[in-house]
Design an enzyme around this catalytic site. Structure first.
Site, short mmCIF file in Angstrom:
data_model
loop_
_atom_site.label_atom_id
_atom_site.label_comp_id
_atom_site.label_asym_id
_atom_site.label_seq_id
_atom_site.Cartn_x
_atom_site.Cartn_y
_atom_site.Cartn_z
N GLY A 36 0.84 -1.21 0.00
CA GLY A 36 0.00 0.00 0.00
C GLY A 36 0.87 1.25 0.00
O GLY A 36 0.69 2.16 -0.83
N HIS A 37 1.85 1.29 0.91
CA HIS A 37 2.76 2.44 0.94
C HIS A 37 3.52 2.55 -0.38
O HIS A 37 3.73 3.65 -0.90
CB HIS A 37 3.80 2.28 2.06
CG HIS A 37 3.25 2.25 3.44
ND1 HIS A 37 3.23 1.11 4.21
CD2 HIS A 37 2.71 3.23 4.21
CE1 HIS A 37 2.71 1.39 5.39
NE2 HIS A 37 2.38 2.66 5.42
N LYS A 149 -7.31 4.12 2.27
CA LYS A 149 -7.72 3.28 3.39
C LYS A 149 -8.06 4.16 4.60
O LYS A 149 -9.05 3.95 5.27
CB LYS A 149 -6.64 2.27 3.78
CG LYS A 149 -7.15 1.34 4.89
CD LYS A 149 -6.20 0.24 5.20
CE LYS A 149 -5.07 0.71 6.08
NZ LYS A 149 -5.51 1.02 7.47
N ASP A 150 -7.21 5.17 4.82
CA ASP A 150 -7.48 6.12 5.91
C ASP A 150 -8.32 7.26 5.32
O ASP A 150 -7.83 8.39 5.15
CB ASP A 150 -6.16 6.64 6.48
CG ASP A 150 -5.35 5.51 7.09
OD1 ASP A 150 -5.75 4.98 8.13
OD2 ASP A 150 -4.31 5.13 6.51
N VAL A 176 -4.86 -0.83 -1.39
CA VAL A 176 -4.22 -2.05 -1.90
C VAL A 176 -4.59 -3.19 -0.95
O VAL A 176 -4.55 -3.02 0.26
CB VAL A 176 -2.69 -1.88 -1.99
CG1 VAL A 176 -2.03 -3.16 -2.47
CG2 VAL A 176 -2.34 -0.72 -2.93
N SER A 186 -0.14 -1.91 8.27
CA SER A 186 0.97 -2.35 9.12
C SER A 186 0.43 -3.09 10.34
O SER A 186 1.10 -3.93 10.92
CB SER A 186 1.79 -1.14 9.58
OG SER A 186 2.16 -0.38 8.45
O1 PAF Z 1 -1.22 7.41 7.74
C1 PAF Z 1 -0.20 7.42 8.46
O2 PAF Z 1 0.65 6.53 8.39
C2 PAF Z 1 0.01 8.55 9.47
O3 PAF Z 1 -1.21 8.94 10.00
C3 PAF Z 1 0.77 9.74 8.88
C4 PAF Z 1 -0.02 10.40 7.75
C5 PAF Z 1 2.12 9.29 8.37
C6 PAF Z 1 1.00 10.80 9.95
O4 PAF Z 1 1.77 10.31 11.00
#
Ligand code: PAF
Length: 290
Positions: A36-37, A149-150, A176, A186
């Protein structure tokens, strides 16, 4: 690829790029990187001349009793993945550097943060917006990339950037998923084998709702029942919330006459999992029972 932990180094590098007319794409993360990242990094890579990724487990977005202490930290593995994706700079500040003694400012988006995850995680979004604002100021990106996702986080960040006239354009990327549909996170690493198997019912439930909507069901209460019926087959999962909202304002939707976002948070033991799906209004309305 450079890996730096000092803010002045990161700023000096990115300022040099910007003054040379090179665009900067930024992916803020808390590490423990997964596909995803990496999809966000690829998006930044496609849009910009240079790609910066921050890895910082941000203490201010964790509430008391949450998983700050056990959040996975795997910097070497993360850097290996980022190198392969062609990231140019990884910024890994310490908590003391981000929040030096005397730090006493918060950046808070009101309204959008009240419900959904904000209701059960008070202060969470204040921590996210405070750190993102600081990171945007350190890196000076042209574009910042976030995952859907967020979904609430994305709406909150968009609002902050617009209200405070911050520089980066915000780009959103699709969720993803693992092969069984579970949204990559994670935190999936916390799940026991049995919880991991049952966690797939979250997306199965969302897909069932989307299927019912596609067959003409517009009643949101009936659609929520479809989800709950699927979730009831996974006894290790318990619902935190299931809300159909307007995708921009996050205001509760009252019917499916326009596109809505169905957002859910589910507990699998002590692990909180979130997911969401877009629901399109059906062409012809037809009812299904619950
Ligand atoms: O989505 C994340 O992993 C966190 O909320 C972020 C955007 C890196 C802020 O710490």
């Amino acid at each position: 690829m450079r890996v730096v932990s000092l803010e002045r180094e990161a700023s000096a590098i990115t300022r040099e790029w910007s003054s040379g007319g090179i665009s900067i794409g930024f992916v803020p993360t808390m590490g423990a990187l997964h596909e995803g990242h990496l999809s966000l990094v690829r998006e930044a890579r496609a849009r910009c001349g240079k790609v910066v990724v921050s890895i910082f487990v941000n203490p201010s977005q964790f509430g008391p009793g949450e998983d700050l202490g056990r959040y996975p930290r795997m910097l070497d593995a993360d850097c290996g993945l980022l190198e392969r994706e062609g990231a140019d700079l990884v910024f890994t500040p310490s908590p003391e550097a981000v929040y030096p003694e005397g730090f006493s400012t918060v950046v808070e988006v009101t309204g959008l943060t009240a419900g959904l995850c904000g209701a059960s995680r008070p202060g969470h979004f204040r921590g996210v917006t405070t750190v993102c604002c600081a990171l945007f100021n350190i890196i000076g990106p042209d574009v910042a990339v976030f995952g859907e996702k967020d979904f609430q986080q994305l709406a909150v960040i968009r609002r902050m950037v617009s209200d405070l006239r911050l520089k980066p354009g915000i780009v959103q990327c699709p969720i993803v998923r693992e092969a069984d549909g579970l949204a990559m996170s994670s935190r999936n690493a916390y799940l026991s084998t049995e919880e991991r198997v049952q966690a797939a019912y979250i997306y199965r439930g969302l897909k069932a709702v989307s299927g019912a909507a596609g067959e003409g069901e517009t009643d949101l209460a009936a659609l929520k029942c479809v989800f709950m019926n699927v979730l009831s087959r996974a006894p290790l999962l318990s619902l935190s919330y299931l809300e159909a909202v307007d995708p921009g304002s996050l205001e509760p939707a009252d019917s499916l006459h326009k596109t809505v976002r169905l957002l859910t948070a589910v507990h699998a033991g002590s692990t909180r999992l979130i997911d969401n799906i877009s629901l399109e209004p059906p062409h012809a309305s037809r009812r299904t029972g619950c």
